[in-house]
Scaffold this motif. Structure first.
Motif, PDB file in Angstrom:
ATOM      1  N   GLU A  32     -58.590 -46.634   2.513  1.00 54.78           N
ATOM      2  CA  GLU A  32     -60.055 -46.742   2.581  1.00 54.78           C
ATOM      3  C   GLU A  32     -60.469 -48.070   3.208  1.00 54.78           C
ATOM      4  N   ARG A  34     -79.019 -54.844  -4.653  1.00 55.13           N
ATOM      5  CA  ARG A  34     -78.987 -53.378  -4.799  1.00 55.13           C
ATOM      6  C   ARG A  34     -80.406 -52.799  -4.703  1.00 55.13           C
ATOM      7  N   GLU A  44     -62.774 -48.580   6.669  1.00 51.65           N
ATOM      8  CA  GLU A  44     -64.012 -49.368   6.654  1.00 51.65           C
ATOM      9  C   GLU A  44     -63.937 -50.494   7.680  1.00 51.65           C
ATOM     10  N   GLU A  71     -69.111 -53.981  -6.262  1.00 54.43           N
ATOM     11  CA  GLU A  71     -68.797 -52.725  -5.561  1.00 54.43           C
ATOM     12  C   GLU A  71     -69.991 -51.775  -5.582  1.00 54.43           C
ATOM     13  N   THR A  72     -70.672 -51.675  -6.717  1.00 51.75           N
ATOM     14  CA  THR A  72     -71.846 -50.807  -6.813  1.00 51.75           C
ATOM     15  C   THR A  72     -72.926 -51.233  -5.830  1.00 51.75           C
ATOM     16  N   MET A  79     -67.523 -53.726   2.108  1.00 48.90           N
ATOM     17  CA  MET A  79     -66.786 -52.639   1.461  1.00 48.90           C
ATOM     18  C   MET A  79     -65.286 -52.752   1.723  1.00 48.90           C
ATOM     19  N   ARG A 110     -71.841 -50.473  -2.169  1.00 47.58           N
ATOM     20  CA  ARG A 110     -71.964 -49.049  -1.832  1.00 47.58           C
ATOM     21  C   ARG A 110     -73.420 -48.679  -1.566  1.00 47.58           C
ATOM     22  N   SER A 111     -74.335 -49.195  -2.377  1.00 45.32           N
ATOM     23  CA  SER A 111     -75.758 -48.926  -2.164  1.00 45.32           C
ATOM     24  C   SER A 111     -76.216 -49.470  -0.823  1.00 45.32           C
ATOM     25  N   ARG A 144     -70.024 -52.588   5.941  1.00 42.92           N
ATOM     26  CA  ARG A 144     -68.644 -52.073   5.890  1.00 42.92           C
ATOM     27  C   ARG A 144     -67.635 -53.225   5.741  1.00 42.92           C
ATOM     28  N   HIS A 151     -62.382 -52.654  -1.254  1.00 41.93           N
ATOM     29  CA  HIS A 151     -61.199 -51.791  -1.284  1.00 41.93           C
ATOM     30  C   HIS A 151     -59.909 -52.616  -1.308  1.00 41.93           C
TER      31      HIS A 151
END
Length: 938
Positions: free
Chosen positions: A705, A635, A709, A667-668, A693, A671-672, A690, A697
């Protein structure tokens, strides 16, 4: 255990008759039977039928007997022949008399009852003679016109079970419920199927019923203790199966209602009462007993006492008492006023409401040191334990209260399966677990009051110490303490204690101007450096080979680096080295877990080789132990020049997304990484981000979602000729389309995924597509084709030794076999899949497999087993989030309806309908049809 509630259990076996002249010594280890490998009983007395005769026992002559299953005998580890059914009936009758003499007439009645043959007496003598030859001399004796068995202490499994039960009752009375639970489980572990199995005769029939009843009472006692200990989520699954097997046993229904209520399932708890009332009226023409009716009333009134485990009447056993305080500083100096003030505040917790003290001050002022010192001094006032956590409130990524509560609950003895998902439920369970206990909670480095509130004990007798850089004026009822820097005199006194009086005396001015430097040394000197930093208290060694900074040291070192590095190449290089190390090592873990997978060949090259592991378990240990640091590093690096390495690190560590424990942190970080890749305009990296990600999802059940992606990931990867994300995305889109019922689209995507995997030489990728194609085929009714494709997937994974995804292949094969009606084979495959997921720590896949096992049992018309596994799936959680949870509830409802629990079934379906309507899933229509059907009492 209520002594008056169970059948009569003899308290003491009759000792040897006066004819007995020699007893062998008792082996103190014979009671250790928890593992199922029963140790040999001591040697029996040696007595002849006609006259006393001393004999010396010889090695290997120990006898032991079993009646809690088939009637059996062993000498040492060797089984002994027990003869015909009637001969076993004679042996059982003598064993159950526990050394007392049985007359010939009593034995005839026991074996044949009123149907005794004319030669019954001769037959008894023959059976006794045969047994005497099998057993050691002097064990079976003739006396007073009858027979008796003289065995060593604890030679009979029933006797051991009775002793364990009595010991459990004593422990429970003393308040040691955890130990009582262990002892009862040991006693229950001695049962090996039906007691006195296949033994004929009225005596065996009566005793069989008595032993069955006693076993059920032991189970009820243990479940009662489970609820007292807060193990309600675990208990629901077992109680659901037991109420199905014993539908008229109201005590089990009462325990089930309480377990459901404590699990946050109030509507189901009330439905159990409605089902019970209807069943009793239909079967017996009676109302539920008063205890059940009172429980229903208390649930309707939301009685707060019902949600709490029973208060312990004695200190909790040591293995459930946490002792998490960091070591206190031996050179602690000064702060005397604060020490006294906080000490008095903590002392006020006893017999009053919870005491909360919040220490505020700037970074480095010594809040943690003071709090730890005070906490250690107060330990005698909190005999039930001390909890500690660094909430990391000063950093960019503070600790989530849900995660902290999870670790606290585990430290207090709560099993993972009993820990709920939501913050509110975890907080409530945490307060229940602390109720009646005296525990000190040290919440270090808090961000704000909102982070702290869910972590406060909330009951009298407990206390909390909070440290923070902000004054928590909005923390209700807190005693606020503002901590300033040490005076020069206190600081000098502290330094003097550390380095010595002589040195300080000669260098007083220098001593007042001491902070530290961090040097960059070659890798081979790293361990020596770290150990020297531990020696000087600049670094802590959390475990062998693992180190951590105090946050003040970290912040100061960072400030020095920002000040001294112009440009900050040193900082960047350090982060690059750490990223390289993590990627190289995570790639090794991935390769060990997934032999034959080509992912490693597509990752960014690294300068470091990473760690080398001796086996898969060691690799997994590293990945999960390092998860927080690894994800934090990815991250932090997402916005820098090593963005590609950070994104590939997430790809290689994708197991963390499916583990359950680390899913949110993953997940955090993902996303970053995606945001940074989009900002950088790097199509290759964005495509890979992606892909990560998409997995996030999918795990959460967000199909729309996930599909978007995956679509963008494939397009970006194709534009830069990056092949791996293309076939990965096709495989993912096939899974998504399958879940949405778009079978034609699913098949097209999966065929492309298989082609891409083959072109890349990625056999595991090909096997994955085969298994997912199998699921499409059985959804279209082509079960034979579905089984064949899944079997091909199993063969591929098995041939390359791929244990993790072999479990996924067996999972797919189990589903296909279920649809084909081959339930026994399906359950065998699913059981192997479950074992593989447990071994590989894929908790969410464990829950999902329990769901599929439940479906297989339901299809085989084993509703009780179906309900039990569905409950386990709900307790653990599943891949697919609320979508899968809703489908589990549908299956559970069907099983409950088949068990005659129609009201509870409808509660499950209503919850499933709400979940499916929220997500727009097509399964909602199926649930509406179930709810529209007339009430069944099958």
């Amino acid at each position: 255990m209520d002594r008056d509630s169970g059948p009569r259990v003899p308290e003491q076996r009759a000792r040897a008759t006066p004819n007995t002249t020699t007893n062998t010594a008792m082996d103190s280890t014979t009671g250790d039977i928890a593992s199922g490998t029963r140790k040999s009983a001591p040697g029996p007395v040696s007595v002849a039928d006609s006259a006393p005769e001393e004999t010396t026992p010889t090695p290997g002559t120990e006898l032991r007997f079993g009646v809690l299953g088939p009637v059996r005998a062993w000498r040492g580890g060797e089984p002994l022949p027990s003869g015909s059914p009637q001969q076993r009936a004679l042996l059982a009758a003598l064993l159950l008399r526990e050394g007392r003499t049985a007359t010939a007439g009593e034995l005839i009645d026991a074996i044949w009852g009123e149907s005794a043959p004319s030669q019954a007496l001769a037959a008894v003598r023959t059976y006794a003679s045969r047994l005497r030859k099998v057993l050691s001399p002097g064990v079976l004796v003739s006396e007073s016109g009858g027979y008796a068995l003289h065995t060593g202490p604890d030679a009979l499994d029933l006797s051991v079970a009775q002793e364990l039960s009595a010991a459990a009752e004593k422990e429970r009375t003393a308040g040691n419920r955890q130990q009582a639970r262990v002892l009862i489980n040991k006693a229950l572990g001695l049962w090996d199927g039906e007691p006195l199995a296949s033994v004929p005769g009225p005596y065996a029939e009566t005793e069989r019923a008595r032993l069955d009843e006693w076993r059920l009472q032991l189970v009820e006692t243990r479940l009662d203790i489970d609820l007292e200990l807060g193990r309600h989520a675990e208990a629901v699954s077992e109680l659901t199966a037991l109420t199905a097997a014993h539908p008229l046993r109201e005590r089990l229904r009462e325990l089930l209602m309480l377990a459901l209520y404590r699990s946050g399932r109030q509507a189901e708890a009330l439905a159990v009462y409605a089902d019970t009332r209807r069943l009793l009226a239909d079967e017996l023409g009676v109302d539920p007993r008063p205890e059940l009716a009172r429980l229903q009333h208390r649930i309707l009134q939301a009685d707060a006492e019902l949600a709490r485990p029973v208060e312990e009447t004695a200190p909790v056993v040591t293995f459930t008492r946490p002792a998490q305080l960091p070591a206190t500083v031996p050179d602690f100096t000064g702060r005397e006023l604060f020490v006294r003030e906080l000490g008095r505040r903590l002392a006020s917790a006893e017999g009053s409401v919870m005491a909360v003290s919040a220490l505020a001050g700037i970074g480095g002022v010594g809040k943690t040191t003071l709090a730890v010192h005070v906490a250690h001094a107060a330990r005698p006032r909190f005999p039930d334990g001390q909890l500690y956590v660094d909430l990391q409130g000063a950093g960019a990524r503070f600790a989530e209260p849900e995660a902290v509560l999870g670790s606290f609950l585990r430290a207090l003895g709560t099993p993972d399966s009993a820990i709920p998902d939501s913050l509110d439920e975890r907080s409530a369970l945490y307060r229940s677990a602390l109720d009646g206990r005296r525990v000190l909670v040290l919440l270090d480095n808090a961000r704000d009051a909102a982070q702290v509130r869910p972590l406060l004990p909330g009951t009298e007798g407990c206390a909390a110490l909070v440290t923070s850089r902000v004054r928590m004026v909005d923390l209700e009822g807190a005693h606020l303490v503002d901590l300033d820097v040490m005076s020069p005199e206190e600081a000098l006194q502290l330094f003097t204690r550390i380095v010595g009086e002589e040195r300080v005396s000669s260098e007083r001015e220098a001593a007042l101007d001491v902070v530290a430097a961090v040097l960059d040394l070659p890798p081979h000197e790293t361990e020596d450096l770290l150990e020297s930093l531990v020696d000087t208290s600049l670094v802590e060694s959390a475990a062998p080979g693992r180190y951590r900074y105090h946050d003040l040291v970290r912040l100061y070192a960072r400030a020095c680096a920002d000040r001294d590095e112009q440009p900050p190449t040193g900082i960047d290089l350090a982060l690059f080295r750490l990223l390289d190390f993590y990627l190289a090592t995570a790639a090794r873990v991935y390769t060990i877990e997934r032999p034959g997978d080509r992912l490693k060949d597509h990752l960014e090259p690294t300068e470091y080789e990473g760690l080398v592991f001796t086996d898969r378990h060691e690799a997994q240990d590293w990945l999960y132990a390092e998860a927080d640091c690894l994800l934090a590093c990815a991250r932090q690096a997402a916005g820098g020049a090593r963005l590609r390495v950070a994104v590939d690190l997430l790809w290689a560590a994708q197991d963390l997304a499916e583990s359950g424990a680390n899913s949110k942190s993953y997940e955090t970080a993902a996303r970053s990484a995606l945001a940074a890749a989009r900002e950088a305009g790097d199509a290759r990296t964005e495509g890979r981000a992606r892909t990560s990600m998409t997995n996030v999802h999918l795990v959460a059940g967000r199909y729309e979602e996930a599909d978007e992606e995956a679509r963008q990931a494939a397009a970006l990867a194709e534009s830069v000729q990056d092949p791996a994300p293309v076939y990965w995305s096709d495989n993912d889109r096939g899974i998504i389309a399958l879940g949405q019922g778009r079978f034609k689209d699913a098949e097209a995507h999966l065929l492309k995924a298989m082609e891409g995997s083959r072109a890349d030489g990625n056999r595991p990728g090909e096997a994955s597509a085969l298994c997912n194609l199998s699921r499409i085929q059985h959804s279209l009714g082509r079960t034979s084709r579905a089984i064949a494709l899944a079997e091909q997937g199993v063969q591929v994974y098995d041939s390359i030794g791929h244990t993790l995804r072999l479990s996924n292949a067996r999972f797919a094969l189990g589903i296909a076999l279920t649809h084909a009606g081959r339930h026994k084979e399906a359950l065998e495959q699913l059981a192997q899949a479950l074992e593989g997921f447990e071994t590989n720590r894929q908790r969410l896949w464990e829950g999902t497999t329990h769901f599929r096992i439940a479906q297989a049992h339901l299809a085989a018309r084993r509703a009780a087993s179906a309900a039990q596994h569905a409950e386990q799936a709900l307790a653990i959680g599943c891949i697919g989030g609320d979508r899968t949870r809703a489908n589990v509830l549908i299956t559970l409802g069907k099983a409950l309806e088949n068990l005659g629990q129609a009201d509870r079934a409808r509660v499950c379906w209503r919850e499933a309908l709400a979940l499916h309507e929220e997500s727009g899933a097509a399964e909602a229509e199926e649930v509406r049809e179930l709810l529209d059907a007339p009430l069944s009492a099958a």
